[in-house]
Design a protein around this motif. Sequence first.
Motif, PDB file in Angstrom:
ATOM      1  N   VAL A  61     -98.399 -35.638  27.816  1.00 24.04           N
ATOM      2  CA  VAL A  61     -97.240 -35.210  26.600  1.00 24.04           C
ATOM      3  C   VAL A  61     -97.696 -35.155  24.894  1.00 24.04           C
ATOM      4  O   VAL A  61     -97.273 -33.490  24.780  1.00 24.04           O
ATOM      5  N   PRO A  62     -98.420 -35.843  24.656  1.00 24.33           N
ATOM      6  CA  PRO A  62     -98.898 -35.398  23.516  1.00 24.33           C
ATOM      7  C   PRO A  62     -99.425 -34.000  23.719  1.00 24.33           C
ATOM      8  O   PRO A  62     -99.554 -33.559  22.322  1.00 24.33           O
ATOM      9  N   PHE A  67     -93.894 -30.713  20.390  1.00 31.66           N
ATOM     10  CA  PHE A  67     -93.761 -31.886  19.563  1.00 31.66           C
ATOM     11  C   PHE A  67     -93.342 -31.596  18.280  1.00 31.66           C
ATOM     12  O   PHE A  67     -94.087 -31.251  17.077  1.00 31.66           O
ATOM     13  N   THR A  68     -92.513 -31.970  17.672  1.00 31.00           N
ATOM     14  CA  THR A  68     -92.250 -32.571  16.645  1.00 31.00           C
ATOM     15  C   THR A  68     -92.666 -33.247  15.948  1.00 31.00           C
ATOM     16  O   THR A  68     -94.087 -34.019  16.336  1.00 31.00           O
ATOM     17  N   VAL A  69     -93.350 -33.140  14.761  1.00 30.31           N
ATOM     18  CA  VAL A  69     -94.141 -33.563  13.968  1.00 30.31           C
ATOM     19  C   VAL A  69     -93.649 -35.604  13.394  1.00 30.31           C
ATOM     20  O   VAL A  69     -92.524 -34.912  12.658  1.00 30.31           O
TER      21      VAL A  69
END
Length: 149
Positions: A61-62, A67-69
């Motif tokens: 996933v990452p 993807f938000t910080v």
Amino acid sequence: MRINDAVPKKGSRSRRRRVGRGIAAGQGASCGFGMRGQKSRSGRSTRPGFEGGQMPLYRRVPKLKHFTVINPKHYTTINVCKLASLPADTDVTLTTLMDVGIVTANDGPLKILGEGDLNVPLKIKAAAFTAGARQKIEAAGGSCEVTEA
């Protein structure tokens, strides 16, 4: 009453399952785990999140985009063109900019951006400078000092 008070009455608990003690016990030989295979072996079958050797979801996933910080840095930003109205050789910090009225809100440490022109030498103390801002400040005869964020 609390959740740890909700326990079965004394003597009402069913006894634990004794497996592998013969066919009459109901869980003889294979102990209810079937014939063969990974899930019939002793010990834990697979760890949580294991997907048979495929890259598991929690690891893939990452790598995906957007993807938000988790803990982003928030700065109070200002362009060098806004600093051109200040008198020469002024010490510029976040508090002095708020006193003058150039900056109205403290949104975090001061960061100087490089949009516009600057022709006044200033002594600027900020948490961060862009490369263009640093170049324009030093070309005008000023100095850049990085402070702790």
